[in-house]
Design an enzyme around this catalytic site. Structure first.
Site, PDB file in Angstrom:
ATOM      1  N   TYR A  16      67.969  57.067  17.715  1.00 52.91           N
ATOM      2  CA  TYR A  16      68.549  58.200  16.645  1.00 52.91           C
ATOM      3  C   TYR A  16      69.959  57.839  16.384  1.00 52.91           C
ATOM      4  O   TYR A  16      70.801  58.007  17.259  1.00 52.91           O
ATOM      5  CB  TYR A  16      68.213  59.459  17.275  1.00 52.91           C
ATOM      6  CG  TYR A  16      68.755  60.515  16.383  1.00 52.91           C
ATOM      7  CD1 TYR A  16      67.574  61.009  15.479  1.00 52.91           C
ATOM      8  CD2 TYR A  16      69.790  60.855  16.244  1.00 52.91           C
ATOM      9  CE1 TYR A  16      67.790  61.963  14.408  1.00 52.91           C
ATOM     10  CE2 TYR A  16      70.218  62.255  15.096  1.00 52.91           C
ATOM     11  CZ  TYR A  16      69.226  62.371  14.291  1.00 52.91           C
ATOM     12  OH  TYR A  16      69.600  63.534  13.452  1.00 52.91           O
ATOM     13  N   GLU A  74      77.599  55.973  21.516  1.00 50.17           N
ATOM     14  CA  GLU A  74      77.938  56.856  22.903  1.00 50.17           C
ATOM     15  C   GLU A  74      77.885  58.270  22.321  1.00 50.17           C
ATOM     16  O   GLU A  74      78.146  59.044  23.147  1.00 50.17           O
ATOM     17  CB  GLU A  74      79.283  56.551  23.314  1.00 50.17           C
ATOM     18  CG  GLU A  74      79.465  55.085  23.917  1.00 50.17           C
ATOM     19  CD  GLU A  74      79.078  55.166  25.521  1.00 50.17           C
ATOM     20  OE1 GLU A  74      79.329  56.059  26.063  1.00 50.17           O
ATOM     21  OE2 GLU A  74      78.793  53.851  25.881  1.00 50.17           O
ATOM     22  N   SER A  97      76.527  61.224  12.831  1.00 48.00           N
ATOM     23  CA  SER A  97      76.048  60.716  11.783  1.00 48.00           C
ATOM     24  C   SER A  97      76.879  60.021  10.803  1.00 48.00           C
ATOM     25  O   SER A  97      76.914  58.942  10.287  1.00 48.00           O
ATOM     26  CB  SER A  97      75.099  61.710  10.881  1.00 48.00           C
ATOM     27  OG  SER A  97      74.454  62.694  11.548  1.00 48.00           O
TER      28      SER A  97
HETATM   29  C1  LIG Z   1      73.188  63.334  17.927  1.00 44.02           C
HETATM   30  C2  LIG Z   1      73.164  61.790  17.904  1.00 44.02           C
HETATM   31  C3  LIG Z   1      73.696  61.379  16.592  1.00 44.02           C
HETATM   32  C4  LIG Z   1      74.032  62.041  15.392  1.00 44.02           C
HETATM   33  O1  LIG Z   1      75.036  62.995  15.690  1.00 44.02           O
HETATM   34  P1  LIG Z   1      75.098  64.322  14.704  1.00 44.02           P
HETATM   35  O2  LIG Z   1      76.666  64.956  15.043  1.00 44.02           O
HETATM   36  O3  LIG Z   1      74.156  64.889  15.039  1.00 44.02           O
HETATM   37  O4  LIG Z   1      75.588  63.747  13.415  1.00 44.02           O
HETATM   38  C5  LIG Z   1      73.885  59.710  16.435  1.00 44.02           C
HETATM   39  N1  LIG Z   1      73.605  59.160  17.603  1.00 44.02           N
HETATM   40  C6  LIG Z   1      73.036  59.570  18.785  1.00 44.02           C
HETATM   41  C7  LIG Z   1      72.787  58.723  19.940  1.00 44.02           C
HETATM   42  C8  LIG Z   1      72.795  60.917  18.869  1.00 44.02           C
HETATM   43  O5  LIG Z   1      72.344  61.504  20.077  1.00 44.02           O
END
Ligand SMILES: *Cc1c(COP(=O)(O)O)cnc(C)c1O
Length: 443
Positions: A143, A243, A117
């Protein structure tokens, strides 16, 4: 004052009393007291095979000796706790190593954070500030994280309780299984956006998942991402590849974007990089990444303990060729799941790359209509009862997601397959009640 805590209550019940619901994404009632390798130890001592790897974060499983040793050594004599304030050897070495193993042009720099994030958030901020362009393009179903900036460029339905960043353009992600928008149609839509309401010279960056994970484990059609990247780079739009979930060997290559034949301008790593510890990284061109001093600061990011763990993870993946292992075992796992489809009409599609595998559950193979999310949740629940843990994804919440530790063995994979087989039978026979899964309807 609240009532004194009941120390004899189960961990599950104590959690419900004190841990905020806003921070939960629970797919089964598993409560943990320990773990080793691909095995989690549930409260009460039962051993559970983990086919989720904590959403891919546990790339080497739990308590991997190389990670324990590296983090322990760094912890025993900590070179400060802040890369902002002082260089430390593990962070600098990991940055050198990441640059060595990640394709890219010219002088580049690395930024460390704690999570996918914050790294995507940093990418959004630095891309906008350094280019002076304000708009971003991303995908419906994508996401990129859960802090304001990375949420605001995500297109997942879990984000619809917040508003996207002003000027965000969301494109459909072409899905070969439900080809509502072909790759050509999406590229055409992008051209139309550029020609009309979204002039390309206003666009700082495009954020791409090289395999859409939470949106449903969707492998893009061959050639799509390369064509998209070419179109964007022609206009000076930065191509940012996320990634976080599928990188670091999981896809069968060290970087998932290497399956697609293009070179991104910026790359975001998270989850598996830290091997379970909080660590993320953003790589980008020096001209952007050196944009301004004191621009993206988090006190303990890049601290020597998490970066020592990251270095151990990366070195272990490379030394043991876990990318190749993921390719081989993932292909066998997917083959086994396709074999189950012969017995279970509910399996519509099995797809993925390496050890990032999705099983798309449908009510009807002809229409490909997704099952009700309750059905998916029941499969997860029953598998947990039978000793195997994983979760589900997809905008229709109908895709079983497997992102196990990269050290999964053939025997563990076979055990997983037999439990999935049994769970599918049991759910079809009505052995799981709606009430049992009511607390686990997550998205
Ligand atoms: C999980 C995820 C995030 C966010 O990572 P966090 O460690 O939960 O903040 C960002 N991008 C992708 C593709 C993810 O799967």
């Amino acid at each position: 004052m609240t009532a004194p805590h009941d120390a004899k209550a189960s961990l599950y019940d104590r959690d419900a009393q004190v841990i905020a619901n806003i921070g939960r994404l629970r797919f089964n009632p598993l409560s943990l007291t320990g773990g080793r390798g691909c095995t989690l130890i549930e409260e009460g001592g039962r051993e559970i095979l983990d086919l989720s790897g904590s959403a891919g974060a546990a790339s080497l499983g739990y308590s991997h000796p190389a990670v324990v040793e590296a983090a322990g050594k760094a912890m025993a004599s900590m070179g400060g706790a802040s890369l902002l304030l002082y260089p430390n050897a593990p962070a600098v070495t990991l940055a050198e190593r990441l640059l060595e193993v990640t394709p890219g042009q010219g002088a580049r720099r690395v930024w460390f954070g704690h999570s996918g994030s914050d790294a995507n958030d940093c990418a959004v901020r630095v891309a906008r500030a350094a280019t002076g362009r304000q708009r971003v393009i991303s995908f419906i179903g994508s996401y990129h994280g859960n802090v304001s900036g990375s949420m605001a460029v995500s297109g997942h339905t879990a984000m619809t309780h917040t508003l996207p960043q002003a000027g965000l353009v969301l494109l459909p992600y072409p899905d070969p299984y439900r080809p509502r928008f072909s790759a050509e149609a999406v590229l055409d839509l992008l051209d139309y956006q550029f020609a009309t309401t979204c002039p390309p010279e206003q666009v700082a960056a495009i954020f791409i998942e090289p395999l859409m994970s939470d949106g449903g484990l969707i492998v893009p059609p061959a050639g799509f991402l390369a064509a998209l990247a070419e179109r964007c780079q022609r206009h000076g739009i930065l191509v940012v590849v996320d990634e976080v979930k599928v990188g670091m060997g999981r896809s069968g290559l060290l970087h998932c974007f290497q399956h697609e034949g293009f070179e991104p301008d910026m790359v975001v790593f998270g989850k598996g990089l830290g091997g379970g510890l909080p660590l993320s990284a953003l790589i980008g061109p020096a001209r952007l990444m050196d944009h301004a001093g004191a621009f993206a600061l988090q006190t303990t990011a890049g601290n020597p303990v998490t970066t020592a763990a990251g270095l151990a993870v990366l070195d272990t993946i490379r030394a043991e060729r876990l990318d190749r292992h993921a390719a081989r075992l993932g292909a066998a796992f997917a083959e086994g799941l396709r074999g189950l489809a012969a017995r279970h009409a509910v399996i519509g599609d099995v797809r993925g790359r390496g050890l990032a595998i999705g099983v798309d559950l449908v009510t009807d193979r002809a229409t490909r209509a997704p099952v009700d999310p309750v059905y998916t949740a029941k499969v997860i629940y029953r598998a947990w009862e039978l000793g195997v843990s994983f979760s589900y994804v997809g905008l229709s919440a109908n895709v079983l997601e497997f992102t196990p530790p990269l050290i999964l063995t053939d025997e563990q994979m076979q055990l997983g397959l037999s439990v999935i087989d049994q769970a599918l039978d049991d759910v079809a026979e009505g052995k799981v009640s709606d009430a049992a899964v009511a607390p686990f309807m997550m998205w």
